[in-house]
Structure formats: C-alpha cells, structure tokens
Design an enzyme around this catalytic site. Structure first.
Site, PDB file in Angstrom:
ATOM      1  N   ARG A 139      51.695 -24.182  14.570  1.00  0.00           N
ATOM      2  CA  ARG A 139      50.436 -23.466  14.771  1.00  0.00           C
ATOM      3  C   ARG A 139      50.074 -23.459  16.255  1.00  0.00           C
ATOM      4  O   ARG A 139      50.358 -24.432  16.970  1.00  0.00           O
ATOM      5  CB  ARG A 139      49.366 -24.225  13.979  1.00  0.00           C
ATOM      6  N   THR A 417      49.436 -11.123   8.602  1.00  0.00           N
ATOM      7  CA  THR A 417      50.169 -12.362   8.748  1.00  0.00           C
ATOM      8  C   THR A 417      51.420 -12.022   7.993  1.00  0.00           C
ATOM      9  O   THR A 417      51.471 -10.979   7.340  1.00  0.00           O
ATOM     10  CB  THR A 417      49.369 -13.497   8.079  1.00  0.00           C
ATOM     11  N   ASN A 437      47.236 -13.778  13.733  1.00  0.00           N
ATOM     12  CA  ASN A 437      45.910 -13.633  13.131  1.00  0.00           C
ATOM     13  C   ASN A 437      45.639 -12.191  12.721  1.00  0.00           C
ATOM     14  O   ASN A 437      46.155 -11.752  11.721  1.00  0.00           O
ATOM     15  CB  ASN A 437      44.804 -14.203  14.015  1.00  0.00           C
ATOM     16  N   SER A 488      43.891 -23.308   9.613  1.00  0.00           N
ATOM     17  CA  SER A 488      44.532 -22.140   9.021  1.00  0.00           C
ATOM     18  C   SER A 488      44.363 -22.162   7.505  1.00  0.00           C
ATOM     19  O   SER A 488      44.055 -23.206   6.922  1.00  0.00           O
ATOM     20  CB  SER A 488      46.021 -22.170   9.361  1.00  0.00           C
ATOM     21  N   GLY A 509      47.003 -12.851   4.324  1.00  0.00           N
ATOM     22  CA  GLY A 509      45.747 -12.480   3.664  1.00  0.00           C
ATOM     23  C   GLY A 509      44.529 -13.241   4.135  1.00  0.00           C
ATOM     24  O   GLY A 509      43.509 -13.258   3.429  1.00  0.00           O
TER      25      GLY A 509
HETATM   26  O1  DON Z   1      45.772 -18.946   9.862  1.00  0.00           O
HETATM   27  C1  DON Z   1      45.039 -18.272   9.173  1.00  0.00           C
HETATM   28  O2  DON Z   1      44.543 -18.651   8.146  1.00  0.00           O
HETATM   29  C2  DON Z   1      44.741 -16.849   9.616  1.00  0.00           C
HETATM   30  N1  DON Z   1      44.914 -16.722  11.017  1.00  0.00           N
HETATM   31  C3  DON Z   1      45.641 -15.939   8.858  1.00  0.00           C
HETATM   32  C4  DON Z   1      45.356 -14.501   9.141  1.00  0.00           C
HETATM   33  C5  DON Z   1      45.898 -13.599   8.137  1.00  0.00           C
HETATM   34  O3  DON Z   1      46.467 -13.990   7.161  1.00  0.00           O
HETATM   35  C6  DON Z   1      45.666 -12.165   8.371  1.00  0.00           C
HETATM   36  N2  DON Z   1      46.404 -11.359   7.464  1.00  0.00           N
HETATM   37  N3  DON Z   1      46.238 -10.938   6.477  1.00  0.00           N
END
Ligand code: DON
Length: 607
Positions: A139, A417, A437, A488, A509
């Site tokens: 991350r 993502t 993100n 996250s 998501g």
């Molecule tokens: O790490 C996370 O939870 C978010 N940055 C994830 C973002 C994401 O899944 C966007 N897409 N759908």
C-alpha cells in the site's frame, strides 16, 4: 536510391516474401511520390493494426467466452484480455503464479491505465500448494512531509478536491517494490522476462476496447486540466477514441525498461524518481526523493477465520478488508442464509444489519497497524460477534444513528481498482488487488515517465466526521501521519476447504469491495452457485453511513424492496457494484475461472 527497374525511386526496397514488388514507383514524379507515401503509410498502419488485432483474435479463440473458463491445470482472471494473455503465457512456459502475477501487474499498468499501475499500491495474498499463506502489503504511504491537517483550510474545513486531484493527492507508490519483493522471495523465472511483455505492449501499443475508448473520451478534460503538458499524455488525443484504436505509450515503455534494467532503483531512484519528484514540485506535491528511497512493502500475518466448513485468509491492516470480511462471515454463521434464499428480504435485511455494524467498527478502530493499535482479536472474538448478532431484530432495521462501534473505551464509485486471481500448474494461488484509488488516480501523469500517480491520500480521514470519496468515515485510527499507510478496503481473499485450496477472490469497488467479496462467498457456499453465477449475480451494499442499502439495477424484485422498506430500510439504486475476478476449485479438483461481466475482464484456463 535506384530501383530494380532502373528508375530512381523512394520505395524500391519494398518487396514481399515471394519477392513480388508490392509498391510500384514507375515514374519519379511528385504525384507518384505522394501517392506512394500514402500507400506506404496505409500499409504500415494496416499491418500494425492487423498484427495487434490478430494476436487478440488468436488469443480470444483459446477460451470459451472469456467470462468463464474451465481447466485442470491453472487459471488466470484479470480485468483485461491482454493482461490475462500475459499471465497465461507465463504459466504456459513454466512460470509459477508469482511470475504470472508480476507479468500481469506490469501489463495492467499498460493496458488498463485507469487502475493498473506503477504509481499506486495494493495487497497480495499468496497460498503455496503446501498450504502456507503469505500476505504482502504494498500500500502507498504518506510522504514524510505529510501532516494531519494538510487538507484543511484556515477555518479547519476540508478543502474540496485537494486529496483527490493533482500532485498533492498522492501517496508514495508501493507497486514496483511490491512486485520485486514478492518475486525475490517466490519467483522462478527471471524478472526481466516477466516485465518484457508489458514493455512490448507499451512500445508497440494495444487495441483499446470500446469501454476503454468511452472512458478515455470521458476523462479527456480531466487529463487536460491536471497535466502541465497535455500533449505529452498519450491518453489524450485530438479525435475521439474508438474501439480498436492503437494506444502506444513510449515514455511508459522507457520507465518499464529502467525497472527491467535496475530493479527497485529503476523506479525509486535515478531518472524515474527524479521525473516523479519534478512532477510533484511542478504542482503542490510533497513526495521527495527520500520518500521514494525509503519506501518498502511489508509482509503481514493474514487475517484468518472459519466460516462454516471453510477457512478464510484475507488482508490485515493497512487494509480493513480482512477483519471486516471475517466479522461479516462469522456473524453470518448465526443465520440459516441458504434457507432464507439469496434474494429474499430476510437475507438482505440480516446482511445489511451485519454490514451496518461492521462498517461502524471499521470507522473507529481500523487504521495502519504500524501506527495504531488495531484490536483485531477483540473485533473477531466469538462473544463480541455473538453480542452484535443479538442486537439484530429479524423484522426491523436498526437506525445507523443507534449503531456504535465496539466500545473499547455519498458514494460515487467507479471501477477503478483492479483485482486478479491466478492459480498455476502446481496449485499455488495469488489473489491480488491493486489501485491508484479513483479512475486514473490523481489524473496526473508523471511527465516524461508516462505513468499515473495515485490519489490515495483521500483514503485517510482528512477530518473526523467528514466522509471521503466513498462516503467512508474515520477518526484518529486513520488520521494522516508521515510514513503511515491510509486505510484500505481492498480484500484479496483465499478460502480453503478441508485444508485444500477452495476459492481465490477479490474485487475493486471502494467501500463496496468488502461486501462484494462477502456476497460472492455466500453465493457459492450458502446459495450453491457456480463461480460464474456468483460473480454475475447482482449485488447490494450497506456501509453504516449513509443509512442506505445500495442496490444494483435489477438486483431485486419490487415486492422485496417494498418488504425492505416496510422493515425501515432505505433502498437506493445505483450503477454497478464491484467487478469480481475469481477462481473456484471444483469437487473434482478442476478450476472454474469467472471474470466479471460488468467489465472487459477475461478468464483463461491452462490446458
Ligand atoms: O483502498 C481502497 O479501499 C480504495 N482506494 C479502493 C478504491 C477503489 O476500489 C475504487 N474502485 N472501484
């Protein structure tokens, strides 16, 4: 230059493999020269497009329909056909699942720029065929220059958009270190071979899908707004993108080549690092050369738990995914969900009530465990889980206002993502979710290096009580601190049955990641769906606040919605939730790969 026929001509060397002249330059006049140039350009473009199209076509023919694949030997499921193909070819030539993961990851950075990345981070779950499970946290981290109030104005209000757009929105990227760290420990083929397909795809280009063409057109203005020289951004072109257009990314190819030659130093030091820091300094970015040099991914103990006859391995903080998923599954054991049915008001009601409670805990207690004491054992404790279940009234919704986190003392999602699932011929499995993100992260391409930077800083809680992009709330556990990882929801997960590999699953998501993985698991275990059925099934989601059940269009019959309304639930329809790519081990030991029909996702099995 003198041609065979004795005339002076430009293209006398153009003969086909049977030595037939394919370009005739009889007269050396200007008209013919222009015409020949046009013909030559046409031939070159057509040859190039046909070559790319051909490779896609040949590839597509090797599986049933790309959405669902069956195999005895191994499986790759990713968000893009070309990335799946890269993984497939690595496995076919004897690479293991970590090798395929490396190939897929770098390929996605080229062919799926909305989420595939060099400038982001992610989480990897890896299960060896001997049953040992490892997880890697790569991350992004906050820069050493970051501070708690960095997105607040003088009055203490959140400055809109600052954690989402532009240079200041980025955390220090972890993906390249993550890939190299995992490869060093478990890889079998040389790294240089694994990154090569991505270099080729960047250099020679790939054909964009219709979804991608629409997406690039949609984000064109944002790319122009957030980049110093939009002319250098290869996703920006004057005309509209169309399906089948070729996307070549020269600068990105050079960055990948530097990584191939110099490993970590090809990204975190030297030219790439200098270009990245120059990009930061050209705006209000805060990432330094030192931040880059100091970035290292971290091996974590996976979060584990049992659900009915299955053992679950998922991601520990800095992701909330594992703890939240195991809480949900442990609570679910208290209900006969298969008896209730997959889409009944009763099932949706109890799942919503569990989700409401789990997301309340997430907001208060979860953050980067290197900085915050996360009460994992307490949150997963059987008695605590049972006490949460006891609060659930089977006929009535609880208001989120009344639900508090464990007492120790507006969704705007897009598919940005990406998750991929891989099993190699020896049965080693990788479940990996990665992101920058939002779609195309901060929208900032590192000029001269051709890759996008993340806007992961928005996953921190900029201010207690103020929701982030995904409507998620947080507090001290997830406040900004230098060197800390933002919380996250990514939930790469592996399940076992009787000590054997059973499922590899994950999804993008935002805040809906956890609930999408949860529902997919229930669909298979409780509702006896195939992997393909479980992945295609419509989804719903609740995250404590706002107090709403979000439902994909067509998810549930009107009568069920009415019943839910009668229990006190507010139901809101929305566009697609999640994009699950998963693999199931069937009772005979063969694999079923399922690629989510919501996207261009593609599954292919090794025969
Ligand atoms: O790490 C996370 O939870 C978010 N940055 C994830 C973002 C994401 O899944 C966007 N897409 N759908």
């Amino acid at each position: 230059m003198t041609g065979k026929n004795g005339h002076t001509c430009l293209f006398s060397c153009l003969f086909d493999k049977h030595n037939r002249k394919i370009l005739v330059t009889a007269k050396n006049d200007v008209y013919n020269m222009r015409k020949n140039i046009r013909i030559l350009v046409h031939i070159l473009i057509t040859t190039c497009l046909l070559a790319c199209a051909d490779s896609q076509k040949v590839f597509k023919d090797t599986t049933t329909n790309g959405k669902s694949a069956f195999s005895q030997n191994g499986m790759v499921v990713t968000a893009h056909p070309q990335a799946t193909k890269v993984g497939y070819e690595i496995l076919k030539k004897g690479g293991n699942s970590i090798d395929a993961m490396v190939g897929v990851h770098f390929a996605l950075a080229v062919v799926y720029p909305s989420a595939g990345n060099l400038g982001g981070g992610g989480f990897m779950m890896y299960r060896e065929n001997n049953g040992e499970v490892f997880s890697l946290d790569f991350r992004e981290k906050a820069s050493g220059n970051a501070y708690e109030d960095m997105y607040l104005d003088e009055d203490g209000n959140v400055i809109e958009g600052e954690s989402l757009y532009g240079q200041k929105a980025s955390g220090v990227p972890g993906s390249v270190d993550g890939m190299l760290t995992a490869h060093q420990k478990f890889g079998s083929l040389p790294f240089s071979e694994l990154i090569e397909p991505a270099i080729k795809l960047a250099k020679k280009g790939f054909l964009v899908t219709s979804k991608q063409a629409r997406n690039y057109n949609h984000y064109k203005d944002a790319f122009i707004e957030h980049n110093r020289n939009p002319g250098t951004v290869q996703l920006v072109k004057e005309k509209e993108w169309k399906e089948g257009d070729l996307l070549v990314q020269k600068d990105l190819a050079k960055t990948l080549e530097r990584i191939k030659e110099n490993g970590r130093a090809g990204f975190y030091e030297g030219k790439t690092a200098e270009l990245l820091v120059a990009e930061m300094n050209a705006g209000n970015g805060i990432i330094t050369l030192e931040d880059l040099k100091n970035y290292h991914s971290t091996w974590r103990e996976p979060v584990t738990g049992n659900y009915r006859d299955f053992k679950v391995y998922s991601m520990a903080p800095s992701s909330s995914g594992g703890i939240a998923l195991v809480q949900l599954l442990k609570m679910s054991e208290h209900f006969p969900l298969s008896e209730f049915g997959s889409k009944s008001a009763k099932t949706i009601h109890v799942m919503t009530e569990m989700e409401r409670r789990v997301y309340a805990d997430r907001a208060k207690h979860l953050g980067d465990s290197d900085f915050w004491d996360v009460p994992t054992d307490e949150l997963l404790d059987d008695k605590y889980i049972a006490s949460r279940v006891e609060q659930i009234d089977l006929s009535q919704a609880t208001s989120s206002e009344e639900v508090r986190a464990m007492d120790l003392d507006n969704i705007n999602e897009s598919e940005e993502t990406t998750h991929y699932s891989i099993i190699d011929m020896q049965g080693n499995a990788v479940s990996l979710t990665t992101t920058i993100n939002s779609a195309y992260g901060s929208k900032v391409f590192v000029e001269g290096a051709g890759f996008l930077m993340n806007n992961e800083m928005d996953d921190f809680s900029s201010k207690p009580g103020v929701p982030n992009k995904y409507g998620l709330l947080g507090g001290a556990a997830n406040s900004i601190q230098p060197g800390k990882r933002m919380l996250s929801a990514m939930t790469p997960t592996i399940l076992e049955k009787d000590g054997k590999l059973f499922m590899v699953v994950g999804t993008p998501g935002g805040s809906t990641i956890i609930t999408s993985v949860y529902q997919t698991i229930l669909n298979v275990i409780d509702h006896e769906m195939s992997m393909t059925g479980a992945v295609s099934e419509k989804r719903f989601h609740h995250q404590w606040k706002p107090d709403q059940i979000y439902m994909e269009e067509g998810a549930i019959e009107e009568s069920v919605i009415k019943e839910l309304n009668g229990m006190g639930h507010k139901v809101k329809r929305r566009s697609s939730i999640g994009k699950v790519d998963a693999i199931l081990v069937r009772p005979d030991g063969s694999y079923e790969g399922a690629a989510d029909p919501r996207g261009d996702d593609w599954a292919i099995g090794i025969e």
